[in-house]
Design an enzyme around this catalytic site. Structure first.
Site, mmCIF file in Angstrom:
data_model
loop_
_atom_site.group_PDB
_atom_site.id
_atom_site.type_symbol
_atom_site.label_atom_id
_atom_site.label_comp_id
_atom_site.label_asym_id
_atom_site.label_seq_id
_atom_site.Cartn_x
_atom_site.Cartn_y
_atom_site.Cartn_z
ATOM 1 N N ALA A 166 0.812 -1.224 0.000
ATOM 2 C CA ALA A 166 0.000 0.000 0.000
ATOM 3 C C ALA A 166 0.845 1.274 0.000
ATOM 4 O O ALA A 166 0.301 2.371 0.038
ATOM 5 C CB ALA A 166 -0.922 -0.009 1.213
ATOM 6 N N ASN B 63 1.666 -3.775 7.849
ATOM 7 C CA ASN B 63 2.654 -4.314 6.901
ATOM 8 C C ASN B 63 3.418 -3.183 6.225
ATOM 9 O O ASN B 63 4.579 -3.330 5.857
ATOM 10 C CB ASN B 63 1.954 -5.201 5.872
ATOM 11 C CG ASN B 63 1.408 -6.457 6.520
ATOM 12 O OD1 ASN B 63 2.148 -7.379 6.801
ATOM 13 N ND2 ASN B 63 0.114 -6.470 6.811
ATOM 14 N N HIS C 78 -1.018 7.040 4.107
ATOM 15 C CA HIS C 78 0.289 6.565 4.561
ATOM 16 C C HIS C 78 1.307 7.663 4.285
ATOM 17 O O HIS C 78 1.380 8.171 3.160
ATOM 18 C CB HIS C 78 0.688 5.303 3.811
ATOM 19 C CG HIS C 78 -0.313 4.199 3.951
ATOM 20 N ND1 HIS C 78 -0.486 3.488 5.110
ATOM 21 C CD2 HIS C 78 -1.216 3.702 3.084
ATOM 22 C CE1 HIS C 78 -1.429 2.591 4.947
ATOM 23 N NE2 HIS C 78 -1.903 2.707 3.722
HETATM 24 N N1 LIG Z 1 1.860 -5.113 2.409
HETATM 25 C C1 LIG Z 1 0.795 -4.313 2.503
HETATM 26 O O1 LIG Z 1 0.869 -3.104 2.201
HETATM 27 C C2 LIG Z 1 -0.511 -4.873 2.949
HETATM 28 C C3 LIG Z 1 -0.591 -6.164 3.429
HETATM 29 N N2 LIG Z 1 -1.795 -6.697 3.817
HETATM 30 C C4 LIG Z 1 -1.796 -8.068 4.351
HETATM 31 O O2 LIG Z 1 -2.585 -8.875 3.488
HETATM 32 C C5 LIG Z 1 -3.426 -9.701 4.268
HETATM 33 C C6 LIG Z 1 -4.618 -10.140 3.443
HETATM 34 O O3 LIG Z 1 -5.416 -9.011 3.130
HETATM 35 P P1 LIG Z 1 -6.892 -9.185 2.556
HETATM 36 O O4 LIG Z 1 -6.890 -10.009 1.327
HETATM 37 O O5 LIG Z 1 -7.477 -7.824 2.507
HETATM 38 O O6 LIG Z 1 -7.558 -10.016 3.770
HETATM 39 P P2 LIG Z 1 -8.851 -10.919 3.784
HETATM 40 O O7 LIG Z 1 -9.224 -11.072 5.223
HETATM 41 O O8 LIG Z 1 -9.851 -10.428 2.810
HETATM 42 O O9 LIG Z 1 -8.319 -12.349 3.254
HETATM 43 C C7 LIG Z 1 -7.412 -13.145 3.937
HETATM 44 C C8 LIG Z 1 -7.413 -14.516 3.278
HETATM 45 O O10 LIG Z 1 -6.332 -15.302 3.756
HETATM 46 C C9 LIG Z 1 -6.816 -16.584 4.142
HETATM 47 N N3 LIG Z 1 -5.954 -17.165 5.160
HETATM 48 C C10 LIG Z 1 -5.742 -16.745 6.423
HETATM 49 N N4 LIG Z 1 -4.857 -17.555 7.045
HETATM 50 C C11 LIG Z 1 -4.506 -18.513 6.143
HETATM 51 C C12 LIG Z 1 -3.631 -19.621 6.184
HETATM 52 N N5 LIG Z 1 -2.932 -19.926 7.291
HETATM 53 N N6 LIG Z 1 -3.516 -20.399 5.079
HETATM 54 C C13 LIG Z 1 -4.205 -20.112 3.957
HETATM 55 N N7 LIG Z 1 -5.062 -19.053 3.855
HETATM 56 C C14 LIG Z 1 -5.208 -18.269 4.940
HETATM 57 C C15 LIG Z 1 -8.220 -16.303 4.629
HETATM 58 O O11 LIG Z 1 -8.961 -17.495 4.614
HETATM 59 P P3 LIG Z 1 -10.286 -17.721 5.525
HETATM 60 O O12 LIG Z 1 -11.413 -17.140 4.738
HETATM 61 O O13 LIG Z 1 -10.331 -19.194 5.686
HETATM 62 O O14 LIG Z 1 -10.036 -16.970 6.820
HETATM 63 C C16 LIG Z 1 -8.678 -15.315 3.555
HETATM 64 O O15 LIG Z 1 -9.044 -16.001 2.376
HETATM 65 C C17 LIG Z 1 -3.734 -8.843 5.505
HETATM 66 O O16 LIG Z 1 -4.115 -9.636 6.615
HETATM 67 C C18 LIG Z 1 -2.421 -8.126 5.751
HETATM 68 O O17 LIG Z 1 -1.586 -8.876 6.621
HETATM 69 C C19 LIG Z 1 -2.948 -5.985 3.678
HETATM 70 C C20 LIG Z 1 -2.926 -4.703 3.188
HETATM 71 C C21 LIG Z 1 -1.695 -4.019 2.845
HETATM 72 O O1 LIG Z 2 -3.695 -1.539 3.092
HETATM 73 C C1 LIG Z 2 -3.270 -0.639 3.822
HETATM 74 O O2 LIG Z 2 -3.656 0.542 3.716
HETATM 75 C C2 LIG Z 2 -2.191 -0.904 4.827
HETATM 76 C C3 LIG Z 2 -2.328 -2.133 5.602
HETATM 77 O O3 LIG Z 2 -3.383 -2.662 5.828
HETATM 78 C C4 LIG Z 2 -1.082 -2.728 6.121
HETATM 79 O O4 LIG Z 2 -0.038 -2.035 6.149
HETATM 80 O O5 LIG Z 2 -1.104 -3.896 6.517
#
Ligand SMILES: NC(=O)C1=CN([C@@H]2O[C@H](COP(=O)(O)OP(=O)(O)OC[C@H]3O[C@@H](n4cnc5c(N)ncnc54)[C@H](OP(=O)(O)O)[C@@H]3O)[C@@H](O)[C@H]2O)C=CC1
Ligand SMILES: O=C([O-])CC(=O)C(=O)O
Length: 262
Positions: A119, A185, A215
């Site tokens: 992000a 993250n 951000h």
């Molecule tokens: N780098 C960055 O800037 C950002 C990073 N992120 C990260 O990305 C992640 C995902 O975001 P988002 O898609 O919006 O979240 P969602 O909650 O929409 O989706 C998460 C998915 O991951 C699955 N999941 C969770 N744990 C496991 C596991 N151990 N093995 C396999 N699948 C799993 C969940 O399955 P189930 O439905 O079974 O729970 C769900 O399908 C966030 O939690 C965050 O950590 C997010 C935003 C920004």
């Molecule tokens: O998606 C965003 O804005 C940021 C976020 O959730 C993360 O850093 O994990």
């Protein structure tokens, strides 16, 4: 054709699968036990399994869109078996044990672990600035209350009763990443590109007036100084996650398909 497998089938994974560029295809997903039908409903015609060892064919790229637990559960096994991995779960590396496991798996398997820019932007400038001296970096993350639901902010603030902006975390990027696995993250990416987890300051704010996921990076050092600010729109499926995160994954897929890379 670049054969892609995903970990997770949430908001980010669904956007990536729906917009996969020409020359790449998503053929498989790793999900949690009992979640195969949900994964196929979210991603379309893909094979669903519970472990890297069960993937029907060896993917050219595995993409973790699942969050910290997904990276922890499947990252080391994938890298150890030589599968390149791209992850959005950058904050998981704040755990030194997991970071060491991943580094060991990279060395043993000869694969690469790429951390998505997610992000945020300006990581290129931070990387270069970190080669100079005296780097000081502060990251500020500001989201509307809905963007902090399901996070530690709920223990610190009454999110639904806020009348103005409130800081609910101020500390190191390492603490932020560990305490807010779904929201910090970006703090981790800023830290890893720049001054490191323990020297990067992070401030997290809930703001009813915020029009998006904001951000900000303030950096200064021997190179000079810069300010970077991005106002991200959230993905339709998850107010916590900025759309740019999914786009950064698509950009990395495209980069891998191209002979000329930026
Ligand atoms: N780098 C960055 O800037 C950002 C990073 N992120 C990260 O990305 C992640 C995902 O975001 P988002 O898609 O919006 O979240 P969602 O909650 O929409 O989706 C998460 C998915 O991951 C699955 N999941 C969770 N744990 C496991 C596991 N151990 N093995 C396999 N699948 C799993 C969940 O399955 P189930 O439905 O079974 O729970 C769900 O399908 C966030 O939690 C965050 O950590 C997010 C935003 C920004
Ligand atoms: O998606 C965003 O804005 C940021 C976020 O959730 C993360 O850093 O994990």
């Amino acid at each position: 054709m670049l054969d892609i497998a995903l970990i997770g089938h949430g908001a980010i994974a669904a956007h990536v699968a729906a917009h996969c560029p020409e020359g790449a295809r998503v053929g498989a997903v790793i999900c949690r036990p009992g979640r195969a039908a949900a994964a196929r409903a979210a991603l379309g015609d893909v094979s669903a399994m519970e472990a890297v060892a069960d993937l029907p064919t060896r993917p050219g790229l595995l993409i973790d869109c699942a969050g910290h637990e997904g990276l922890r559960a499947h990252g080391p096994a994938a890298l150890q078996s030589g599968i390149d991995l791209l992850t959005v779960s950058v904050g998981a590396l704040a755990d030194p044990e997991l970071e060491a496991d991943l580094a060991r798996a990279v060395a043993e398997g000869g694969a690469t672990l790429t951390l998505a820019s997610g992000a945020i932007g300006a990581l290129d400038a931070l990387r270069a600035a970190a080669r100079g001296a005296d780097l000081e970096v502060t990251y500020r993350g500001r989201k509307p209350p809905a963007g902090w639901h399901g996070s530690r902010a709920e223990e610190v603030l009454d999110l639904d009763a806020l009348t103005g902006a409130e800081v609910h975390f101020s500390g190191t990027a390492r603490e932020a990443a560990r305490l807010y696995p779904k929201n910090a993250n970006v703090a981790a990416a800023v830290a890893l590109a720049g001054a490191g987890f323990d020297a990067t300051r992070a401030v997290l704010i809930a703001d009813p007036e915020a029009g998006g996921n904001l951000h900000e990076i303030s950096a200064r050092g021997s190179f000079g100084r810069f300010e970077f600010r991005i106002e991200g729109r959230a993905l339709p499926g998850n107010p916590r996650s900025s759309a740019l995160t999914a786009l950064s994954v698509l950009a990395e897929i495209r980069r891998r398909l191209s002979g000329i890379r930026i």
